[in-house]
Structure formats: structure tokens, C-alpha cells
Design a protein around this motif. Structure first.
Motif, mmCIF file in Angstrom:
data_model
loop_
_atom_site.group_PDB
_atom_site.id
_atom_site.type_symbol
_atom_site.label_atom_id
_atom_site.label_comp_id
_atom_site.label_asym_id
_atom_site.label_seq_id
_atom_site.Cartn_x
_atom_site.Cartn_y
_atom_site.Cartn_z
ATOM 1 N N GLN A 88 -7.803 -38.358 1.939
ATOM 2 C CA GLN A 88 -8.045 -36.936 1.728
ATOM 3 C C GLN A 88 -6.730 -36.224 1.408
ATOM 4 O OE1 GLN A 88 -10.371 -34.582 4.462
ATOM 5 N NE2 GLN A 88 -11.519 -36.355 5.178
ATOM 6 N N PRO A 89 -6.772 -35.184 0.581
ATOM 7 C CA PRO A 89 -5.563 -34.395 0.358
ATOM 8 C C PRO A 89 -5.065 -33.803 1.680
ATOM 9 C CG PRO A 89 -7.211 -33.865 -1.289
ATOM 10 C CD PRO A 89 -7.895 -34.713 -0.258
ATOM 11 N N MET A 90 -3.760 -33.774 1.861
ATOM 12 C CA MET A 90 -3.197 -33.322 3.127
ATOM 13 C C MET A 90 -3.635 -31.905 3.479
ATOM 14 S SD MET A 90 0.731 -33.574 4.452
ATOM 15 C CE MET A 90 1.500 -32.824 3.000
ATOM 16 N N LEU A 91 -3.651 -31.002 2.506
ATOM 17 C CA LEU A 91 -4.048 -29.623 2.781
ATOM 18 C C LEU A 91 -5.471 -29.556 3.318
ATOM 19 C CD1 LEU A 91 -3.278 -26.622 2.636
ATOM 20 C CD2 LEU A 91 -4.246 -26.580 0.325
ATOM 21 N N ARG A 92 -6.345 -30.413 2.806
ATOM 22 C CA ARG A 92 -7.725 -30.418 3.288
ATOM 23 C C ARG A 92 -7.788 -30.829 4.758
ATOM 24 N NH1 ARG A 92 -12.824 -30.529 0.775
ATOM 25 N NH2 ARG A 92 -14.467 -31.530 2.016
ATOM 26 N N ARG A 93 -6.937 -31.758 5.151
ATOM 27 C CA ARG A 93 -6.916 -32.191 6.547
ATOM 28 C C ARG A 93 -6.413 -31.071 7.463
ATOM 29 N NH1 ARG A 93 -8.308 -37.165 7.668
ATOM 30 N NH2 ARG A 93 -8.318 -38.764 6.040
ATOM 31 N N VAL A 94 -5.365 -30.385 7.024
ATOM 32 C CA VAL A 94 -4.799 -29.321 7.851
ATOM 33 C C VAL A 94 -5.792 -28.169 8.011
ATOM 34 C CG1 VAL A 94 -2.974 -27.590 8.011
ATOM 35 C CG2 VAL A 94 -2.426 -29.891 7.240
ATOM 36 N N VAL A 95 -6.316 -27.673 6.911
ATOM 37 C CA VAL A 95 -7.255 -26.550 6.975
ATOM 38 C C VAL A 95 -8.550 -26.979 7.663
ATOM 39 C CG1 VAL A 95 -8.570 -24.877 5.622
ATOM 40 C CG2 VAL A 95 -6.232 -25.479 4.950
ATOM 41 N N GLY A 96 -8.962 -28.227 7.448
ATOM 42 C CA GLY A 96 -10.151 -28.721 8.126
ATOM 43 C C GLY A 96 -10.001 -28.681 9.633
ATOM 44 N N ALA A 97 -8.804 -28.996 10.140
ATOM 45 C CA ALA A 97 -8.554 -28.953 11.581
ATOM 46 C C ALA A 97 -8.650 -27.524 12.107
ATOM 47 C CB ALA A 97 -7.186 -29.545 11.895
ATOM 48 N N VAL A 98 -8.109 -26.580 11.355
ATOM 49 C CA VAL A 98 -8.177 -25.172 11.752
ATOM 50 C C VAL A 98 -9.626 -24.712 11.849
ATOM 51 C CG1 VAL A 98 -7.652 -22.811 11.029
ATOM 52 C CG2 VAL A 98 -5.905 -24.592 10.827
ATOM 53 N N LEU A 99 -10.411 -25.014 10.818
ATOM 54 C CA LEU A 99 -11.813 -24.592 10.805
ATOM 55 C C LEU A 99 -12.612 -25.297 11.894
ATOM 56 C CD1 LEU A 99 -12.416 -24.571 6.936
ATOM 57 C CD2 LEU A 99 -11.933 -22.611 8.416
ATOM 58 N N GLU A 100 -12.319 -26.576 12.098
ATOM 59 C CA GLU A 100 -13.045 -27.354 13.096
ATOM 60 C C GLU A 100 -12.814 -26.825 14.509
ATOM 61 O OE1 GLU A 100 -12.659 -31.748 15.111
ATOM 62 O OE2 GLU A 100 -12.112 -31.541 12.989
ATOM 63 N N SER A 101 -11.653 -26.225 14.758
ATOM 64 C CA SER A 101 -11.333 -25.742 16.106
ATOM 65 C C SER A 101 -12.279 -24.652 16.576
ATOM 66 C CB SER A 101 -9.897 -25.200 16.139
ATOM 67 O OG SER A 101 -9.813 -23.936 15.502
ATOM 68 N N GLY A 102 -12.834 -23.896 15.635
ATOM 69 C CA GLY A 102 -13.719 -22.803 16.002
ATOM 70 C C GLY A 102 -13.007 -21.588 16.550
ATOM 71 N N ARG A 103 -11.687 -21.570 16.489
ATOM 72 C CA ARG A 103 -10.924 -20.451 17.066
ATOM 73 C C ARG A 103 -10.584 -19.374 16.043
ATOM 74 N NH1 ARG A 103 -11.776 -24.227 20.252
ATOM 75 N NH2 ARG A 103 -10.822 -24.349 22.326
ATOM 76 N N ALA A 104 -10.648 -19.689 14.752
ATOM 77 C CA ALA A 104 -10.197 -18.752 13.724
ATOM 78 C C ALA A 104 -11.353 -17.894 13.208
ATOM 79 C CB ALA A 104 -9.543 -19.502 12.574
ATOM 80 N N LYS A 105 -11.231 -16.594 13.380
ATOM 81 C CA LYS A 105 -12.227 -15.684 12.809
ATOM 82 C C LYS A 105 -11.950 -15.422 11.332
ATOM 83 C CE LYS A 105 -9.631 -11.677 14.542
ATOM 84 N NZ LYS A 105 -9.641 -10.531 15.476
ATOM 85 N N ARG A 106 -10.711 -15.738 10.930
ATOM 86 C CA ARG A 106 -10.316 -15.590 9.534
ATOM 87 C C ARG A 106 -9.230 -16.614 9.243
ATOM 88 N NH1 ARG A 106 -7.615 -10.204 6.679
ATOM 89 N NH2 ARG A 106 -7.725 -10.956 4.521
ATOM 90 N N THR A 107 -9.269 -17.247 8.074
ATOM 91 C CA THR A 107 -8.276 -18.244 7.694
ATOM 92 C C THR A 107 -7.661 -17.852 6.360
ATOM 93 O OG1 THR A 107 -9.486 -19.999 8.846
ATOM 94 C CG2 THR A 107 -7.854 -20.674 7.208
ATOM 95 N N ILE A 108 -6.334 -17.833 6.329
ATOM 96 C CA ILE A 108 -5.592 -17.461 5.122
ATOM 97 C C ILE A 108 -4.712 -18.633 4.716
ATOM 98 C CG2 ILE A 108 -3.950 -15.843 4.100
ATOM 99 C CD1 ILE A 108 -4.766 -13.862 6.324
ATOM 100 N N VAL A 109 -4.744 -19.000 3.450
ATOM 101 C CA VAL A 109 -3.870 -20.043 2.919
ATOM 102 C C VAL A 109 -2.867 -19.378 1.982
ATOM 103 C CG1 VAL A 109 -3.730 -22.102 1.471
ATOM 104 C CG2 VAL A 109 -5.607 -21.861 3.116
ATOM 105 N N LEU A 110 -1.569 -19.544 2.299
ATOM 106 C CA LEU A 110 -0.504 -19.043 1.449
ATOM 107 C C LEU A 110 0.093 -20.202 0.664
ATOM 108 C CD1 LEU A 110 -0.567 -16.294 2.934
ATOM 109 C CD2 LEU A 110 1.926 -16.338 2.919
ATOM 110 N N ILE A 111 0.042 -20.094 -0.646
ATOM 111 C CA ILE A 111 0.549 -21.157 -1.509
ATOM 112 C C ILE A 111 1.004 -20.512 -2.820
ATOM 113 C CG2 ILE A 111 -1.671 -21.689 -2.623
ATOM 114 C CD1 ILE A 111 -0.932 -24.696 -2.267
ATOM 115 N N GLU A 112 1.794 -21.229 -3.613
ATOM 116 C CA GLU A 112 2.246 -20.655 -4.878
ATOM 117 C C GLU A 112 1.064 -20.193 -5.732
ATOM 118 O OE1 GLU A 112 5.400 -23.619 -3.618
ATOM 119 O OE2 GLU A 112 3.210 -23.524 -3.614
ATOM 120 N N GLN A 113 1.278 -19.096 -6.447
ATOM 121 C CA GLN A 113 0.211 -18.508 -7.262
ATOM 122 C C GLN A 113 -0.405 -19.538 -8.200
ATOM 123 O OE1 GLN A 113 -0.988 -15.016 -7.462
ATOM 124 N NE2 GLN A 113 -2.566 -16.238 -8.486
ATOM 125 N N GLU A 114 0.425 -20.370 -8.816
ATOM 126 C CA GLU A 114 -0.083 -21.331 -9.805
ATOM 127 C C GLU A 114 -0.861 -22.476 -9.174
ATOM 128 O OE1 GLU A 114 4.310 -22.349 -8.999
ATOM 129 O OE2 GLU A 114 3.059 -20.563 -9.227
#
Length: 265
Positions: free
Chosen positions: A38-64
Motif C-alpha cells: 500500500q502507498p505509505m500515505l494511505r497507511r498513515v491516513v488509514g490509521a488516523v481514520l481507523e482510530s475513530g478519534r478524528a472529527k476532521r482530517t486534513i492532509v497537507l501536501i504540495e499543491q501539485e
């Protein structure tokens, strides 16, 4: 499921346009390299979502890279609610561009912590309950890391009461704590590049840190006074917490750990 109560901010910007890991992985961005299928970013964000603690999730990455990041994260449960924002010139400016009082507590992680799990993220969020400080930082004792990974070459912060490694988990708990993000304008990575402490906290704090004569809490209290932001340590009982993917050896280790973890169910 625990009630969501924090805003999660995933800092996914690359440190350079020609990142060697991205080149080795044949991808356009370091956070898109493959980790055990799996792409690394998918694993990281997947862990955040799986935790159930985030009411909102923001990903900061280069515009392109935003559109490619959206495609990589598509299909994750809750992915349709992720907010994407362009990163700034440095970590401090990126956090400042996002942080607002109505987003607190703001829990910050990075896009290269491939070994983080929903359990780890949830543990850190739960530990924030009852804290009256402005910010918090997640740290794993070196004994935990070296007992499980004796050849692990981590950047440890060494104090009189032991050594610790950052888990790249931070929390801003109060509006005053937003000002603390300015210490990362130099780029952070204080464990790997401790001299950056001078610019961030001053020469006295750097000498105090380097002396190893004081405990973790004493040094944090001194650093806190230097920038006027109260900082609390959150000790994380996870050996994998501090292992991010900065080098080929980290990439190989993360692949092995996740492959073994998933094989074991």
C-alpha cells in the motif's frame, strides 16, 4: 467507538523535489512509496481514520500532489470527508496556516510514519484528556525501541532519566499553543539535527539539552519557558512509534514489520 473529538493534521510534504526514496520507489512523491502493498500515505491516513478519534482530517501536501493524494486515499472509510490543503515553505508555516481555535485539539502527525496504527493514534489522543498544557509531544522510551529492535538506529533525546525518541505525534491544545508551531520554522528534526534547537529555543536551552544532566520534564519546562508555551510529554508504549521512513533502511524495516504484522492477522 470512542467519540471523535480532535482535528487530525497529516503533514505529508516532501523535504525536497528529488527525494531519493521517491526515486527508488518509482513514484512522484516520498509519501506515495509502497509499504507492504500500500502507498505509505494511505497507511498513515488509514490509521488516523481507523482510530475513530478524528472529527476532521486534513492532509497537507504540495499543491501539485493533491490530486494524486486524493486518488491514493480514495476508498478508505471516511475518505470523502478528508480536507486537502497545500503545504507551505516549512512545518511551522504549514501548521500556522491551518491551526485555528475552533480546530482544537489539533493532533499532528506526519506522512512518513508508516508503522503508526489506529491504536497508537487513539492512545495519544486519549492521553490528552485532562492536560492543562498548551501543547503535547509523543515520545517513546529508548528501552522500548531497542528491546524490540536492538539494531534500530534512531535519533534519541538523552536525559538524566533516560533516552526518548519522538513519535512524530504532537498536539496543540490551546489557542496560545498555536504560537508554539513557530519553533518548527527551521525544519524540526531536533533529534537528528539538535543544533536547530539554538535557533528555536536559544543557546541556553541547547546547552541544557546537550548536558544530559537534567530530566526530560525539567528540560521541557525550560524549553517551554523560553517560548512561553507549556509543553507536556506523552509517553507512548509502542516500539514502532518513532520509526519513520526517512532512509532506505527504514523503508526495508517498515516493509518487514508490516508484512509480519499482517501475516499474523
Amino acid at each position: 467507538m470512542t467519540e471523535p473529538r480532535c482535528t487530525a493534521l497529516v503533514l505529508a510534504a516532501s523535504r525536497g523535489s528529488l527525494d531519493p526514496l521517491a526515486q527508488a520507489g518509482g513514484v512522484s512523491h516520498k509519501c506515495f512509496i509502497d509499504i507492504a502493498g500500500q502507498p505509505m500515505l494511505r497507511r498513515v491516513v488509514g490509521a488516523v481514520l481507523e482510530s475513530g478519534r478524528a472529527k476532521r482530517t486534513i492532509v497537507l501536501i504540495e499543491q501539485e500532489s493533491i490530486e494524486e493524494a486524493k486518488a491514493i486515499l480514495a476508498g478508505l472509510p471516511g475518505a470523502e470527508h478528508i480536507t486537502y490543503m497545500p503545504s507551505q515553505d516549512n512545518i511551522g508555516s504549514s501548521v500556522a496556516a491551518v491551526a485555528a481555535p475552533d480546530m482544537l485539539p489539533l493532533v499532528i502527525t506526519t506522512g512518513d510514519n508508516a508503522l503508526h496504527t489506529g491504536e497508537m493514534f487513539g492512545f495519544f489522543c486519549d492521553a490528552l484528556d485532562g492536560l492543562t498544557d498548551d501543547v503535547a509531544v509523543g515520545l517513546t522510551p529508548a528501552t522500548y525501541v531497542l528491546e524490540k529492535y536492538p539494531d534500530g538506529n534512531r535519533a534519541f533525546h538523552r536525559f538524566r532519566d533516560g533516552a526518548y525518541s519522538s513519535c512524530n505525534l504532537y498536539a496543540i491544545l490551546t489557542p496560545h499553543g498555536i504560537e508554539g508551531a513557530q519553533v518548527f520554522k527551521s525544519g524540526g528534526q531536533f533529534g537528528k539535527k539538535p543544533r536547530r534547537l539554538i535557533g528555536a529555543f536559544g543557546l541556553f536551552a541547547f546547552l541544557l539539552y546537550r548536558s544530559r544532566l537534567f530530566t526530560l520534564r525539567t528540560v521541557l519546562q525550560t524549553l517551554s519557558r523560553g517560548i512561553g508555551v507549556r509543553t507536556a510529554p506523552v509517553l507512548m508504549p509502542y516500539a514502532e512509534g518513532p520509526i519513520d521512513v526517512d532512509r532506505p533502511v527504514d523503508w526495508e524495516l517498515s516493509n518487514r514489520i508490516i508484512a509480519a504484522r499482517e501475516a499474523a492477522g
